[in-house]
Design a protein around this motif. Structure first.
Motif, mmCIF file in Angstrom:
data_model
loop_
_atom_site.group_PDB
_atom_site.id
_atom_site.type_symbol
_atom_site.label_atom_id
_atom_site.label_comp_id
_atom_site.label_asym_id
_atom_site.label_seq_id
_atom_site.Cartn_x
_atom_site.Cartn_y
_atom_site.Cartn_z
ATOM 1 N N GLY A 1 0.873 -1.041 0.008
ATOM 2 C CA GLY A 1 0.162 -0.179 -0.032
ATOM 3 C C GLY A 1 0.929 1.414 0.018
ATOM 4 O O GLY A 1 0.673 2.168 -0.734
ATOM 5 N N THR B 1 -4.682 -0.899 3.892
ATOM 6 C CA THR B 1 -4.572 0.032 2.873
ATOM 7 C C THR B 1 -4.237 1.361 3.707
ATOM 8 O O THR B 1 -5.120 1.694 4.602
ATOM 9 N N VAL C 1 -2.502 -4.073 -2.719
ATOM 10 C CA VAL C 1 -2.876 -4.716 -1.290
ATOM 11 C C VAL C 1 -3.641 -6.123 -1.634
ATOM 12 O O VAL C 1 -3.464 -7.279 -1.125
#
Ligand SMILES: *Cc1c(COP(=O)(O)O)cnc(C)c1O
Length: 489
Positions: A105, A314, A370
């Motif tokens: 991320g 994230t 992710v």
């Protein structure tokens, strides 16, 4: 140093950006900084020990104006910003709903900034729009929602719920867009007493006012009572009030309770009323097969919010709004001035039509990275482990004299309380003791927990949700709590 100075002078005279070679060098420094930070984030106190205004004063002192070498910015970041940071990436972060900025991320965020896309309309960045559509279809499949839910990414769940309720208003009171709500029949939004404050904020923003939200009572497990909802809706209709939306929360903020969404969907259907599901925290748990049962019926919702920036690794910000009636969102928000018209306007998706924001950065990239990097099973394994750690903590609290778990633990969050007299401890004195325990534990710098109020009593919350949290961190939290209780009493 002299060479740096010369290069800076040259850059200034050429009116250009940082040179590619300087970028490469400092870029490596930054990546090294991040790698080291993530590796030893637990060596920082999770909560900083600064007073309001302290960080600001230091910053004001450090920054004098004028160009500075990049190296100095990095040093000042380390010496003035970092000491005032609450470390959400710390494995001892158990407060609120923890989040993780995972490696994939973080790296995606760097790439997003580099391409600096603004996907207002399809043409202003075709891949920006289509990556968002593709990624949200991928996530939709993972959480088991059927085709037909159209997804968009917003900054936060507060924005997502605001847009969903704007679409609900559009569906219930279609003249509001043109004429406003002045003179319209009063409209009502129904949410449980445990629903998030963002629903009230949306009601204020959309012109319903706080009185436009009716808080419905909950059962002994803090779930909305469908019979009470049915009664409230009937009473409102009897008084000429128009039901606009029912909000079901799957994973409430105080206790992570789960509203009976299937029953609420029945009531929404009977009254042709919009059903919005707030699953900002718990939504990703639908990826885990044995947790899917909590979500039965959510596929009947008109809109659903899930925050990948909470329990899906994230980096903040990334909130997903799924909508089964995207045309209502468009009716609420679409407004295309001449300068934004394109040849593809009718044939392509223009994401500006689904909310307030015109500009749209490439937020989908970090979620795409992710999902693919960890994979659905990798994600499920991690969420499952967080639930196991929370369940383990809950059973230790339960077994200890004087401690109580005050709500079921469907996911990875435990609501609990110390009861000094070993009865249910519902006294102001017990409240003060619980707050004192919390303060003591948080002052350790090793863990950070938060509190809430349930049935008018202080309750402590421990939520597992960070990628780096391991059993030892939860064990330590429990040890600190017990020590603090002994000291405080
Ligand atoms: C966190 C949370 C919100 C608010 O999320 P933001 O993205 O910070 O606006 C709303 N509802 C629930 C249930 C939440 O857990």
């Amino acid at each position: 140093m002299a060479r740096d100075r010369a290069r800076e002078t040259e850059a200034r005279l050429s009116l250009s950006d940082m040179s590619p070679e300087e970028f490469r060098r400092h870029g490596h420094d930054v990546v090294d900084w991040i790698a080291e930070y993530l590796q030893q984030v637990d060596s920082y106190p999770v909560l900083p020990s600064v007073k309001p205004g302290e960080v600001r004063r230091e910053l004001d002192e450090v920054v004098k104006g004028g160009a500075e070498p990049f190296q100095r910015l990095l040093e000042d970041f380390d010496s003035t910003v970092i000491p005032g940071i609450t470390h959400w990436n710390h494995p001892g972060f158990f407060a609120y709903f923890p989040t993780s900025a995972s490696g994939p991320g973080i790296l995606a965020e760097m790439l997003s900034a580099a391409v600096n896309v603004n996907a207002m309309v399809w043409k202003s960045s075709p891949a920006g729009t289509e990556l968002e559509e593709h990624t949200l279809d991928l996530l939709r499949g993972l959480v088991g929602l059927p085709d037909g839910f159209f997804g968009t990414i917003n900054d936060t769940a507060s924005s997502s719920s605001l847009y969903a309720l704007a679409a609900a208003r559009e569906a219930a009171l279609p003249t509001a867009r043109e004429h406003g709500l002045f003179g319209a029949v009063p409209g009502r939004i129904y949410a449980s007493e445990e629903s998030h404050s963002s629903i009230d904020k949306a009601a204020v923003t959309l012109g319903f006012g706080l009185e436009g939200v009716r808080r419905i009572g909950t059962d002994d497990q803090f779930r909305m009572d469908p019979a009470a909802l049915r009664q409230a809706v009937a009473a409102d209709i009897g008084e000429g009030v128009r039901p606009v939306a029912i909000v079901a929360t799957l994973g409430t903020t105080s206790t992570s309770s789960v509203d009976p969404v299937n029953d609420l969907a029945d009531i929404a259907a009977e009254h042709d009323t919009w059903l919005h599901v707030d699953a900002a925290y718990a939504g990703p748990a639908a990826i885990v097969p044995e947790l899917r049962h909590h979500f039965v019926g959510w596929e009947r919702a008109d809109s659903i919010v899930i925050n990948p920036h909470k329990w899906l690794f994230t980096p903040i910000d990334c909130s997903v709004l799924y909508c089964r009636r995207p045309e209502q969102l468009r009716k609420a928000f679409s407004l295309t001035p001449e300068y934004l018209k394109t040849e593809e306007h009718e044939t392509a998706t223009n994401l500006m039509d689904y909310g307030l924001a015109l500009g749209r950065r490439l937020r989908a990239l970090k979620l795409w990275f992710v999902l693919r990097y960890f994979g659905s099973e990798g994600i499920a394994d991690r969420l499952r482990e967080h639930c196991r750690l929370a369940a383990g903590f809950a059973s230790r609290v339960e077994r200890e004299a004087g401690w109580r778990v005050v709500a079921p633990v469907p996911f990875s969050m435990v609501a609990f309380r110390f009861c000094p007299t070993d009865d249910d401890g519902a006294t102001d004195a017990a409240d003060r003791i619980n707050l004192a325990i919390l303060e003591r534990v948080n002052a350790s710098g090793e863990v950070f927990m938060s509190h809430t109020r349930m049935n008018d009593r202080i309750v402590l919350r421990l939520c597992v949700g960070n990628l780096r949290t391991k059993e030892a961190h939860v064990d330590r939290a429990w040890e600190l709590l017990r020590e603090a209780a002994t000291t405080v009493v």
